[in-house]
Design an enzyme around this catalytic site. Structure first.
Site, mmCIF file in Angstrom:
data_model
loop_
_atom_site.group_PDB
_atom_site.id
_atom_site.type_symbol
_atom_site.label_atom_id
_atom_site.label_comp_id
_atom_site.label_asym_id
_atom_site.label_seq_id
_atom_site.Cartn_x
_atom_site.Cartn_y
_atom_site.Cartn_z
ATOM 1 N N GLY A 217 -1.224 5.831 35.311
ATOM 2 C CA GLY A 217 -0.306 4.837 34.739
ATOM 3 C C GLY A 217 0.566 6.206 34.467
ATOM 4 N N SER A 218 0.744 5.906 32.838
ATOM 5 C CA SER A 218 2.243 6.303 32.446
ATOM 6 C C SER A 218 2.036 8.197 31.992
ATOM 7 C CB SER A 218 2.069 5.939 30.833
ATOM 8 O OG SER A 218 2.455 4.507 31.104
ATOM 9 N N THR A 219 0.386 8.455 32.271
ATOM 10 C CA THR A 219 0.407 9.960 32.041
ATOM 11 C C THR A 219 1.615 10.407 33.223
ATOM 12 O OG1 THR A 219 -1.666 9.897 33.316
ATOM 13 C CG2 THR A 219 -2.018 9.607 31.647
ATOM 14 N N PHE A 220 1.916 9.741 34.090
ATOM 15 C CA PHE A 220 2.117 10.575 35.535
ATOM 16 C C PHE A 220 3.668 10.581 34.775
ATOM 17 C CE2 PHE A 220 4.416 10.385 39.625
ATOM 18 C CZ PHE A 220 2.948 10.793 40.552
ATOM 19 N N LYS A 221 4.163 9.731 34.080
ATOM 20 C CA LYS A 221 6.048 10.217 33.156
ATOM 21 C C LYS A 221 6.161 11.834 33.052
ATOM 22 C CE LYS A 221 6.757 5.437 31.655
ATOM 23 N NZ LYS A 221 5.901 4.726 30.642
#
Lengths: 489, 449
Positions: A217-221
């Site tokens: 999810g957004s942690t990959f940002k």
């Protein structure tokens, strides 16, 4: 008739030589292979006959063997077995071994080459072979806080010391008590194992390092941001972040969480985009950077490579040559991007450690039965994930996300916390996975951590990384900072 | 004085007494070790065991002095040593079953009874048959008795099937393996038949490729025996016995006629039979598979090769010097006290112990051949040689099966494995060999005088 009788006796001699040859082959040349055959339980029985070394946390044995009066001679016992199961694994007469019981088996049972001199000493002293003790890097208190915070929710927590790579906590939930499988009564073990296998939640799965892997999810940002910083972007570089972004080549669009606007005029700085976790801005950024750049950065953080610490860690996955719209989805940690909680903890720890990713390890010191040190793990640099300058910029951006963004639930009074939330979609009807990766204190980190709560945990469909995972991470970081202040970490 | 003593021929009785002393020590020590490791060592029981063994040995020795003074001095001590090790091993397996399996077995105690009965039977043979040539009179009787004994388990209501093989008969509630006794009867029949017909068999017949082949009418008995062997293989599922039966016949035929062509024909015929059986009968096919691919996981988990592989595991864990008596886990191998006692010995006594046992068998067999060569009458030569070859072949078939030299077939290891019929039959063989060897060595003595 004497001559044929004599010849026949020579034939008999040849037959017997064949028997002797075959016996020699089995008992000398082929013996090693046969002895190591997993179907040969004698090896296990012999192992049980020797004292098996303890597994130690914070100087205290959490797994140990004590003499009993049965054919196996020693009974393996686990204190707080379910708390440490993710690290220790089990040791069963029926189902073999897992976890450290498996990877450190040769040291624990005393047969490792490193223990040769100890063994020789025992032989001359007429003593039994003694196993070595394995001291883990785990902190009992952090482990306890992590387990307590996760509670009955499915998920995992991994905490690392960013400066060394020591695994400070590793919790998987639900878990099991290895004691259930340590019984010497086969029927009991079989029944308990069958029951564990039958449970839908899969308590035997180590979700922290070897589960099915999750969409990050957004942690990959964080990785997309790191790639952008390396590509010449600054935290102030303006990104295109409309309310809705068309996915090229499809009729679908990407929108933000709750369909919100990221900025009034569709443009916002990179730092703000990370702070509020703006999907459209990062999808657009991912497409402009291109998949090749993202992929290279992911590999810099350890993606796509199996790891042994010494427990085998499943490699985190990347999509294969995605098209533009798939790249956009990947930049949001969806599509085919997969990560283990350990992998996300490694991302946090590399950012925390000025861009240097230390190799995670779980075994600190191994001591022979006479307490001499057999091996001591030295911290080892694993990857240069990003430049110190980029790491510092990214840290500030993460601090913003906790101070005044999606990660506010992780704020700790008087301490700067760096963090990033993630809310990973898994399907239309299932609640999202709630992620939080963070480290603290931001200027001098003592702990880097990744938390995942599967399918929103107790909160369910309304869950976000900020609401469900961040508070868990905060409690653990608070404890770590307190322990560090007391000099106990 | 000196000239007189030069004419004295040594009968070997003193050497025998010394060797019996060695065997006695082995027997008592083996049992003491087993009891000690099982925490079962009682000096009183051990004393009784040692005393009975000593009394039995001394009794045999005295009887031989009186009734067969020139008999081979090595035979009895060698057999007793093998038998004693077997008794200790079987007792140890009993302890293993009790300790690890919760199975209460008393194979060891029963086997002591069979051993005593066997020794007494051997002595009775020596006492009753003063001259082995007497047996030649019963050539055809022996043939009929042998065949009947072999085929007895096929009689409905009498024969019983145990573990898939129909080689047992039920006699007053006890199971008996008549094939073990048939073996002896067949050797006597073959010897009598061959010594009478050897000239016709050896000299008549067409030549082909430099080998003289027998005439079809002389081949009758061979064909009959071949058919009987196949019959056994098919109906009794007793591959080992049929191989043994046929092998003994071929061996004796060769000794009688010195015609390698007989052996070639016979081996070829048996080979054809074996291949045919392998193609037609699934249980024979399974034996081949288990032999060739023993470690294959599918064959193991389906049970086809499990027993064999478990035996291999046992032997492998014994290594060169073994785990020590009582320190291994022979109970993990099925039939550790009977079919797979060789694996038990390999595990606990190591390659060293296994080699010693094989060496003892080899000595025995070579002694039998020596007797065959030494004795003057053709019948005696064939009986001694036949019995010696039968022993050798039986050991080869069973040990070869366990060590994967040949496919595994069910046969007992003489004097070592648990089993009453086998014990009695093999002790009768000892009696016969002692009797013939007395003749053989006495003849030499008379010639020397």
């Amino acid at each position: 008739m004497n001559e044929p009788a004599r010849r026949l006796s020579v034939v008999v001699l040849v037959l017997f030589l064949a028997l002797m040859g075959a016996a020699s082959y089995i008992q000398v040349i082929g013996a090693e292979d046969l002895n190591q055959d997993p179907r040969n339980v004698r090896t296990l029985y012999r192992e049980y006959g020797n004292f098996r070394g303890p597994i130690v946390v914070d100087g205290e044995a959490v797994v140990w063997s004590e003499p009993v009066d049965d054919p196996f001679n020693y009974q393996r016992s686990y204190t707080q077995g379910s708390l440490y199961a993710a690290a220790t694994g089990f040791y069963s007469i029926v189902y073999g071994r897992s976890g450290l019981e498996q990877t450190e088996n040769a040291l624990l049972n005393g047969s490792a080459d490193a223990l040769f001199w100890t063994r020789l000493g025992n032989l001359f002293a007429g003593e039994q072979q003694q196993g070595a003790s394995v001291e883990t890097t785990l902190s009992g208190e952090l482990q306890a806080v992590a387990a307590e915070q996760l509670g009955d929710q499915r998920g995992a927590v991994v905490a690392l010391d960013p400066a060394t790579g020591e695994v400070l906590a590793m919790v998987t939930s639900p878990t099991y008590d290895p004691e259930l499988l340590a019984s010497h009564d086969t029927a009991t073990v079989n029944a308990n194992y069958a029951e564990l296998l039958a449970q839908e939640d899969g308590p035997l799965i180590n979700r922290a390092i070897a589960g099915d892997t999750y969409p990050p999810g957004s942690t990959f940002k964080l990785l997309v941001a790191a790639a952008a910083l390396e590509g010449g972007y600054t935290p102030d570089t303006e990104l295109y972040g409309p309310q809705q972004l068309d996915l090229p080549g499809t009729s679908r669009t990407i929108s933000n969480f709750g369909d919100a606007e990221c900025a009034g005029d569709e443009y916002l700085p990179l730092a703000d985009a990370l702070r509020i976790s703006c999907n459209t801005a990062f999808a657009d950024l991912g497409m402009s950077l291109g998949w090749g750049v993202l992929e290279r950065k992911a590999r810099d953080f350890g993606w796509d490579e199996p790891l042994e610490m010494p427990l085998p860690v499943t490699a985190s996955g990347l999509p294969e040559s995605p098209n533009e719209s798939e790249t956009a989805m990947s930049a949001l940690g969806q599509f085919d991007v997969r990560a283990t909680p350990l992998q996300m903890a490694m991302v946090a720890s590399a950012i925390a450690n000025d861009g240097v990713l230390m190799k995670p390890y779980l075994v600190d010191t191994v001591r022979a039965s006479d307490l001499t040190v057999v091996s001591q793990t030295e911290p080892e640099e694993y990857r240069q994930s990003m430049s110190p300058e980029d790491a510092s910029d990214l840290t500030q951006m993460m601090v913003g996300a906790v101070a005044d963004g999606t990660g506010r639930a992780a704020r700790i009074d008087g301490v700067e916390v760096a963090g990033k939330t993630g809310t990973a979609q898994t399907g239309q009807d299932t609640p999202p996975h709630a992620w939080f990766v963070s480290f603290a204190p931001a200027d001098d980190p003592v702990i880097a951590i990744a938390v995942i709560v599967e399918e929103g945990g107790e909160t369910g469909s309304g869950a976000t990384g900020g609401s469900v995972a961040a508070p868990i991470a905060r409690s653990i970081m608070e404890k770590a900072i307190q322990l560090d202040a007391e000099g106990d970490l | 004085m000196a000239t007189v003593s030069e004419l004295q021929v040594r009968t070997g009785r003193r050497a025998e007494l010394a060797l019996l002393g060695v065997s006695w020590s082995i027997i008592v020590l083996a049992r003491a070790l087993v009891d000690y490791h099982a925490d079962f060592l009682e000096l009183r029981t051990l004393g009784i065991y040692a005393g009975v063994a000593a009394a039995l040995m001394l009794g045999c020795h005295l009887l031989l002095r009186r009734y067969a003074p020139s008999a081979d001095p090595v035979l009895l001590p060698a057999v007793l040593a093998i038998n004693g090790v077997g008794l200790a091993m079987i007792r140890r397996v009993d302890f293993g079953y009790a300790q690890y399996r919760g199975r209460d077995t008393a194979f060891g105690d029963a086997q002591i009874g069979w051993t005593v009965a066997g020794v007494l039977l051997a002595m009775a043979v020596i006492f009753l048959i003063r001259d082995h040539r007497l047996l030649r009179r019963f050539t055809y009787t022996a043939g009929v008795v042998g065949l009947v004994l072999y085929l007895l388990p096929l009689v409905p209501g009498l024969g019983v099937t145990i573990n898939g093989a129909r080689i047992w008969i039920d006699l007053f509630g006890r199971s008996l393996q008549p094939g073990e006794f048939a073996k002896i009867a067949m050797v006597i029949f073959f010897a009598g038949y061959l010594v009478t017909n050897r000239d016709t068999l050896a000299l008549a017949g067409p030549k082909f490729l430099g080998l003289r082949f027998p005439r079809p009418r002389d081949m009758g008995p061979l064909l009959l025996v071949w058919a009987a062997a196949l019959l056994l293989m098919v109906y009794q599922r007793d591959l080992g016995a049929s191989l043994l039966f046929f092998g003994i016949f071929l061996g004796m035929l060769y000794v009688a006629t010195q015609r390698i062509s007989w052996v070639v024909t016979g081996v070829a015929m048996f080979g054809i039979g074996a291949v045919l059986a392998g193609t037609i009968f699934p249980h024979v096919r399974a034996r081949y598979d288990a032999w060739l691919n023993a470690l294959d996981p599918d064959l193991y988990s389906s049970g086809t090769s499990e027993q064999l592989v478990r035996g291999l595991f046992g032997m492998a864990s014994g290594g060169l010097f073994g785990t020590g008596l009582g320190e291994g886990r022979p109970d993990l191998v099925p039939y550790a006290e009977s079919d797979f006692i060789i694996a038990s010995i390999g595990e606990e006594m190591g390659l060293t112990g296994l080699m010693a046992i094989l060496a003892l068998y080899l000595i025995l067999v070579q002694r039998a051949f020596r007797t065959s060569i030494g004795v003057r009458d053709g019948f005696g030569k064939l009986v001694a040689g036949g019995l010696g070859f039968a022993l050798a072949l039986q050991v080869f078939i069973v040990v070869g099966g366990v060590t994967r030299v040949i496919p595994l077939t069910g046969l007992t290891t003489p004097w070592l494995a648990y089993g009453g019929s086998s014990m009695l039959a093999n002790w009768i063989i000892v009696g016969l060999l002692l009797r013939i060897s007395d003749q053989a060595r006495r003849t030499t003595a008379e010639v020397a005088e």
